[in-house]
Structure formats: C-alpha cells, structure tokens
Scaffold this motif. Structure first.
Motif, PDB file in Angstrom:
ATOM      1  N   ILE A  53      57.161 -43.558-119.305  1.00 59.94           N
ATOM      2  CA  ILE A  53      57.452 -42.997-120.633  1.00 59.94           C
ATOM      3  C   ILE A  53      58.624 -42.028-120.542  1.00 59.94           C
ATOM      4  O   ILE A  53      59.548 -42.056-121.366  1.00 59.94           O
ATOM      5  N   ALA A  54      58.601 -41.169-119.522  1.00 62.39           N
ATOM      6  CA  ALA A  54      59.695 -40.201-119.342  1.00 62.39           C
ATOM      7  C   ALA A  54      61.021 -40.923-119.136  1.00 62.39           C
ATOM      8  O   ALA A  54      62.058 -40.532-119.706  1.00 62.39           O
ATOM      9  N   ALA A  55      61.004 -41.998-118.345  1.00 64.75           N
ATOM     10  CA  ALA A  55      62.241 -42.765-118.104  1.00 64.75           C
ATOM     11  C   ALA A  55      62.717 -43.425-119.393  1.00 64.75           C
ATOM     12  O   ALA A  55      63.922 -43.422-119.691  1.00 64.75           O
ATOM     13  N   ALA A  56      61.806 -43.972-120.175  1.00 63.73           N
ATOM     14  CA  ALA A  56      62.180 -44.626-121.436  1.00 63.73           C
ATOM     15  C   ALA A  56      62.737 -43.614-122.435  1.00 63.73           C
ATOM     16  O   ALA A  56      63.666 -43.921-123.187  1.00 63.73           O
ATOM     17  N   GLU A  57      62.163 -42.401-122.434  1.00 67.04           N
ATOM     18  CA  GLU A  57      62.666 -41.364-123.342  1.00 67.04           C
ATOM     19  C   GLU A  57      64.048 -40.898-122.920  1.00 67.04           C
ATOM     20  O   GLU A  57      64.894 -40.584-123.768  1.00 67.04           O
ATOM     21  N   ARG A  58      64.291 -40.841-121.605  1.00 67.36           N
ATOM     22  CA  ARG A  58      65.635 -40.473-121.126  1.00 67.36           C
ATOM     23  C   ARG A  58      66.665 -41.525-121.524  1.00 67.36           C
ATOM     24  O   ARG A  58      67.783 -41.206-121.920  1.00 67.36           O
ATOM     25  N   ASP A  59      66.267 -42.805-121.421  1.00 68.57           N
ATOM     26  CA  ASP A  59      67.181 -43.891-121.791  1.00 68.57           C
ATOM     27  C   ASP A  59      67.465 -43.857-123.286  1.00 68.57           C
ATOM     28  O   ASP A  59      68.588 -44.148-123.713  1.00 68.57           O
ATOM     29  N   GLY A  60      66.450 -43.522-124.072  1.00 64.32           N
ATOM     30  CA  GLY A  60      66.604 -43.309-125.504  1.00 64.32           C
ATOM     31  C   GLY A  60      66.965 -44.528-126.332  1.00 64.32           C
ATOM     32  O   GLY A  60      67.270 -44.390-127.504  1.00 64.32           O
ATOM     33  N   GLY A  61      66.890 -45.725-125.774  1.00 65.56           N
ATOM     34  CA  GLY A  61      67.355 -46.874-126.537  1.00 65.56           C
ATOM     35  C   GLY A  61      66.279 -47.708-127.183  1.00 65.56           C
ATOM     36  O   GLY A  61      66.277 -47.898-128.394  1.00 65.56           O
ATOM     37  N   ASP A  62      65.334 -48.212-126.401  1.00 66.88           N
ATOM     38  CA  ASP A  62      64.398 -49.232-126.863  1.00 66.88           C
ATOM     39  C   ASP A  62      63.128 -48.607-127.453  1.00 66.88           C
ATOM     40  O   ASP A  62      62.212 -48.215-126.735  1.00 66.88           O
TER      41      ASP A  62
END
Length: 202
Positions: free
Chosen positions: A31-40
């Motif tokens: 979740i933290a990685a996805a929030e950092r990416d901010g795209g999908d």
C-alpha cells in the motif's frame, strides 16, 4: 511457532507483536509503495480491500488485546523490546505467534514465564483457536483444560487417545493393567506346559 530466543531490539513492543502477521505487514508495504507511485487508483483500492479483509483496521487492537491478556500494560506497548526482561520477552514471542493467522500452531511449554492470570487467559484463547494446535506441556491442569486429544509416543510407536490428559492417564492405566494381566496369564500357561513336558518327556 513460538521462537525460543528474542533478539533485543529498539522496536516498540506493539509493533513487534504486529510483525507476527507477516501477510498484513506485506500488504502495508505494498500500500505504501502504491501510494508513493500515486498512479493506479484501482490497484490502491484493491490493496485497501485486501487490507480490510485481512483485519488490518483492527490489527492494532488485536495485538494490544493479546499483550494485555499476557500481562502487559498499555504503557508497555510503546516500550522497546530490549527494555523487557527475558521472561517478558518470551511473552512477547507468544503474543507475536498468536498474532499470526494460521491453521497450525506449535507450542512448546507455553506456560513457562506466565503468571496465573496469563495462563488462564491463554487457556481461553487456545480453546477458541480455530486451527490445529500441537502442544507440549508438563502442566497437567493446563493440558486438561485445553486439549482434546493426546498423542503418546512409546517404544517407537504412536498411539492417539481421545479426551484430555486425565482421560489419557485413565485409559493408559487400564491398558497397562490389561497387558500385565495378559502377561501373568501367559506366564502361568508357559509354566503349565513346561511342567507337563517335564513330567511326560519320556
């Protein structure tokens, strides 16, 4: 399983217990990685749905409940693991193992280093455990209140007895008495045949 040793770390006790749920910790990292990416957004929504179904939103409360059941106070939750004595670190290991969702729980002398209140709490928790519990303990009263099957390993053979430890002791005593009676009967028959052969050898 409950680890026998615990390395002294600066990690807060509650976080250490939460680490027992490795699947949940992995989801938090994703979740933290996805929030950092901010795209999908769909990926993030899917991850949050998985987090919710894994009990992520009440994980801290569950970890705190495990700690309190084992005798820790609310103030202990933020203390570093290294600040606890060896016995209290064992309790932290127990809490961490219980935090892990599992189908099989292996416990070796889980009542060591526990006071009476913690033992009573652990008994209740283990009775409600939905998976298979494999337990080794010398505390007969604890076994009587927790287990419903005993596995006896003797003479390279395994025998399974239904019921608690007291039921096992009764069944085993009856079995030993039956074996003893059978042995004595065999000895009488051997003596009778030996005597008969000695008399009528000619």
């Amino acid at each position: 399983y409950v680890a026998q040793d615990l390395e002294a770390t600066d990690r807060p006790a509650l976080e250490f217990v939460l680490d027992g749920d490795t699947g949940l910790r992995e989801l938090e990292q994703r979740i933290a990685a996805a929030e950092r990416d901010g795209g999908d957004g769909m990926r993030l929504a899917n991850l949050y749905a998985q987090y919710a179904s894994a009990g992520g939103y009440d994980a801290r409360a569950r970890a705190a409940q495990l700690m309190h059941g084992l005798g820790f106070t609310s103030a202990d939750e933020t203390r570093a693991v290294r600040d606890f004595s060896g016995g209290w670190r064992v309790r932290l290991n127990v809490a961490r193992a219980l935090m892990c969702p599992s189908d099989l729980l292996l416990l070796d002398e889980p009542t060591n280093h526990l006071d009476l209140d913690a033992i009573v709490w652990l008994e209740g928790w283990l009775r409600e455990y939905p998976g298979t519990l494999l337990l080794i303990a010398h505390d007969r009263e604890f076994l009587d209140r927790v287990v419903n099957r005993i596995v006896n390993i003797e003479g390279r053979k395994v025998a399974v007895y239904r019921g608690n430890y007291s039921a096992f002791e009764e069944a085993r005593a009856a079995q030993l008495a039956q074996q003893s009676a059978l042995f004595e009967k065999q000895q009488r028959e051997i003596a009778h045949v030996t005597s008969f052969v000695a008399r009528f050898r000619a």
